[in-house]
Design an enzyme around this catalytic site. Structure first.
Site, mmCIF file in Angstrom:
data_model
loop_
_atom_site.group_PDB
_atom_site.id
_atom_site.type_symbol
_atom_site.label_atom_id
_atom_site.label_comp_id
_atom_site.label_asym_id
_atom_site.label_seq_id
_atom_site.Cartn_x
_atom_site.Cartn_y
_atom_site.Cartn_z
ATOM 1 C CB SER A 119 -1.404 8.345 8.074
ATOM 2 O OG SER A 119 -0.605 8.693 9.162
ATOM 3 N NE ARG A 152 4.417 6.214 5.462
ATOM 4 C CZ ARG A 152 5.650 6.567 5.844
ATOM 5 N NH1 ARG A 152 6.710 6.151 5.169
ATOM 6 N NH2 ARG A 152 5.834 7.277 6.917
ATOM 7 C CD GLU A 198 0.281 5.884 4.994
ATOM 8 O OE1 GLU A 198 0.562 7.084 5.129
ATOM 9 O OE2 GLU A 198 0.509 5.032 5.869
HETATM 10 C C1 LIG Z 1 -2.670 3.268 14.579
HETATM 11 C C2 LIG Z 1 -1.862 3.047 13.349
HETATM 12 C C3 LIG Z 1 -0.655 3.710 13.168
HETATM 13 C C4 LIG Z 1 0.110 3.518 12.019
HETATM 14 N N1 LIG Z 1 1.303 4.177 11.903
HETATM 15 C C5 LIG Z 1 2.068 3.993 10.815
HETATM 16 C C6 LIG Z 1 3.339 4.653 10.691
HETATM 17 O O1 LIG Z 1 3.769 5.389 11.575
HETATM 18 N N2 LIG Z 1 4.063 4.437 9.572
HETATM 19 C C7 LIG Z 1 3.635 3.610 8.572
HETATM 20 O O2 LIG Z 1 4.367 3.450 7.581
HETATM 21 N N3 LIG Z 1 2.452 2.956 8.667
HETATM 22 C C8 LIG Z 1 1.663 3.127 9.752
HETATM 23 N N4 LIG Z 1 0.461 2.484 9.853
HETATM 24 C C9 LIG Z 1 0.018 1.618 8.738
HETATM 25 C C10 LIG Z 1 0.371 0.121 8.941
HETATM 26 O O3 LIG Z 1 0.791 -0.124 10.231
HETATM 27 C C11 LIG Z 1 1.464 -0.346 7.971
HETATM 28 O O4 LIG Z 1 1.135 -0.053 6.654
HETATM 29 C C12 LIG Z 1 1.745 -1.852 8.089
HETATM 30 O O5 LIG Z 1 2.902 -2.183 7.354
HETATM 31 C C13 LIG Z 1 0.592 -2.701 7.592
HETATM 32 O O6 LIG Z 1 0.873 -4.031 7.931
HETATM 33 P P1 LIG Z 1 -0.254 -5.122 8.042
HETATM 34 O O7 LIG Z 1 0.446 -6.397 8.330
HETATM 35 O O8 LIG Z 1 -1.295 -4.718 8.989
HETATM 36 O O9 LIG Z 1 -0.805 -5.112 6.536
HETATM 37 P P2 LIG Z 1 -2.313 -5.484 5.975
HETATM 38 O O10 LIG Z 1 -3.188 -4.352 6.340
HETATM 39 O O11 LIG Z 1 -2.663 -6.840 6.484
HETATM 40 O O12 LIG Z 1 -2.031 -5.528 4.447
HETATM 41 C C14 LIG Z 1 -1.680 -4.372 3.711
HETATM 42 C C15 LIG Z 1 -1.699 -4.712 2.203
HETATM 43 O O13 LIG Z 1 -0.738 -5.715 1.896
HETATM 44 C C16 LIG Z 1 -1.345 -6.927 1.399
HETATM 45 N N5 LIG Z 1 -0.616 -8.007 2.097
HETATM 46 C C17 LIG Z 1 -0.779 -8.411 3.400
HETATM 47 N N6 LIG Z 1 0.145 -9.335 3.716
HETATM 48 C C18 LIG Z 1 0.915 -9.516 2.616
HETATM 49 C C19 LIG Z 1 2.054 -10.349 2.316
HETATM 50 N N7 LIG Z 1 2.600 -11.165 3.230
HETATM 51 N N8 LIG Z 1 2.573 -10.282 1.050
HETATM 52 C C20 LIG Z 1 2.033 -9.462 0.103
HETATM 53 N N9 LIG Z 1 0.956 -8.670 0.322
HETATM 54 C C21 LIG Z 1 0.423 -8.685 1.575
HETATM 55 C C22 LIG Z 1 -2.804 -6.820 1.740
HETATM 56 O O14 LIG Z 1 -3.618 -7.502 0.800
HETATM 57 C C23 LIG Z 1 -3.032 -5.303 1.709
HETATM 58 O O15 LIG Z 1 -3.219 -4.867 0.370
HETATM 59 C C24 LIG Z 1 -0.333 2.634 10.996
HETATM 60 C C25 LIG Z 1 -1.545 1.940 11.175
HETATM 61 C C26 LIG Z 1 -2.303 2.135 12.341
HETATM 62 C C27 LIG Z 1 -3.574 1.370 12.519
#
Ligand SMILES: Cc1cc2nc3c(=O)[nH]c(=O)nc-3n(C[C@H](O)[C@H](O)[C@H](O)COP(=O)(O)OP(=O)(O)OC[C@H]3O[C@@H](n4cnc5c(N)ncnc54)[C@H](O)[C@@H]3O)c2cc1C
Length: 337
Positions: free
Chosen positions: A237, A162, A333
């Site tokens: 998580s 992570r 995380e």
């Molecule tokens: C129900 C649920 C289940 C999940 N299960 C998992 C799992 O099994 N495994 C896992 O690894 N994760 C899991 N996650 C966490 C999440 O899905 C991941 O971390 C995912 O990659 C986040 O993507 P996002 O586009 O929503 O990021 P955001 O929440 O939009 O951004 C995350 C971070 O990155 C920055 N950011 C956003 N876009 C960019 C970009 N293009 N370039 C640079 N920085 C950027 C933001 O400022 C922030 O700091 C889960 C989340 C939920 C809600």
């Protein structure tokens, strides 16, 4: 380009936290991104994609860029593998479904992870024994200050559990615009031993699974365990599973012989943070609108109107209690903003 003022970010983050962006702009092309980064009147930039890995604790006094650049292109292939360029704004799970439709293997175990492809390298997303780094080839990112685009190789991303360069030294410095992912076209490496995938397949009488079968099994398991952010605000998580060295682990397991764990190497033992939190009595507990999910203690939830600060307060209580009971420090995380 349409720069809006005072926009609520409630629908842009899966925790459903209602904070305001001072300025907000939807980015649908590389051209938009390049233009907006050149505007001198907005020196502070904050990037949001799927909003599924962040806890917003304050209004954002910056220009918020919602990255929504789409596109999936095959850039090279051999008889056995294919490399696909996926633009940052593509939804991760939709991309998994696209790969399954094309019978491209490698990411089926990561079905249903929320968020976008562009954010997948940031915390090296992973699930059911597979991580992004296993299929990652390279990514492109724009330096926010210099606006120069750089291609990052796998080693430059410095992936960990992570973790990556983008969560450490590169934090808030780059905007990832696309990710190149290498998948298999044949002889897929199936990974069914992690979690209850095998059991789920057996339940359906599947002895010789396809990548689609594995994806379906993962989807069923995840739906039974994790709350859907469309129904209840959460960010998956909330804490990372702590990794103990042999000395710490020996002392821990002596005092807690029934604790589950996963041996990563001779000197690294991963202990499920959810189990530690559950043992501290937090599972299913609610404090106002902030709570701990009743099926998975690793997930903090917003029952409606919790603020980011309410969630942080609960997270801090959990961290303190786990430390007091087990002398183990657990860390979020989720990105706390
Ligand atoms: C129900 C649920 C289940 C999940 N299960 C998992 C799992 O099994 N495994 C896992 O690894 N994760 C899991 N996650 C966490 C999440 O899905 C991941 O971390 C995912 O990659 C986040 O993507 P996002 O586009 O929503 O990021 P955001 O929440 O939009 O951004 C995350 C971070 O990155 C920055 N950011 C956003 N876009 C960019 C970009 N293009 N370039 C640079 N920085 C950027 C933001 O400022 C922030 O700091 C889960 C989340 C939920 C809600």
């Amino acid at each position: 380009m349409n720069i809006q003022k005072n926009i609520s970010l409630k629908k842009y983050n899966t925790f459903g936290i209602d904070v305001t962006a001072k300025y907000f702009c939807e980015i649908t092309s590389l051209h938009d991104l390049s233009e907006v980064l050149q505007l001198e009147e907005y020196p502070n930039i904050f990037v949001i994609s799927g909003g599924s890995n962040m806890l917003l604790t304050n209004n954002i006094d910056a220009l918020v860029l919602h990255i929504n650049i789409k596109g999936i292109t095959i850039i090279s292939e051999t008889n056995d593998t294919v490399t696909v360029k996926v633009m940052a704004g593509e939804n991760w799970h939709q991309f998994v479904l696209w790969s399954l439709d094309n019978n491209f293997g490698g990411i089926e175990n990561m079905s249903l992870i929320p968020g976008n492809v562009g954010t997948s390298p940031i915390q090296n997303i992973g699930a059911y024994g597979v991580e992004l780094k296993d299929v990652f080839f390279s990514c492109e990112a724009v330096n926010i200050k210099t606006q120069i685009t750089k291609t990052f190789s796998k080693s430059e991303c410095n992936f960990g559990y992570r973790e990556s360069f983008f969560k450490r030294e590169g934090k808030d410095k780059f905007i990832i615009t696309s990710v190149n992912i290498k998948l298999t076209k044949s002889n897929h490496t199936l990974n069914t031993s992690y979690g209850t995938i095998d059991t789920e397949l057996a339940k359906n009488g599947i002895t010789n699974p396809t990548i689609k079968d594995i994806s379906n099994a993962v989807i069923t398991i995840r739906k039974s365990k994790l709350p859907d952010p469309n129904e209840i605000g959460n960010s998956g998580s909330f804490f990372k599973n702590p990794i103990l060295n042999l000395k710490e682990f020996s002392s821990f397991i002596e005092k807690n012989p029934k604790a589950p764990y996963y041996k990563m190497s001779e000197d690294e033992y991963k202990v499920p943070a959810g189990w530690l939190i559950e043992q501290c009595g937090f599972k299913g507990k609610r404090f106002g609108d902030a709570g701990v999910h009743d099926k998975q203690a690793l997930v903090l939830v917003n029952y409606g109107d919790a603020s980011g600060k309410d969630i942080i307060h609960l997270a801090q209580q959990i961290i303190n209690e786990v430390d007091k009971k087990f002398e183990i420090c657990i860390f979020p995380e989720v990105n706390i903003i």
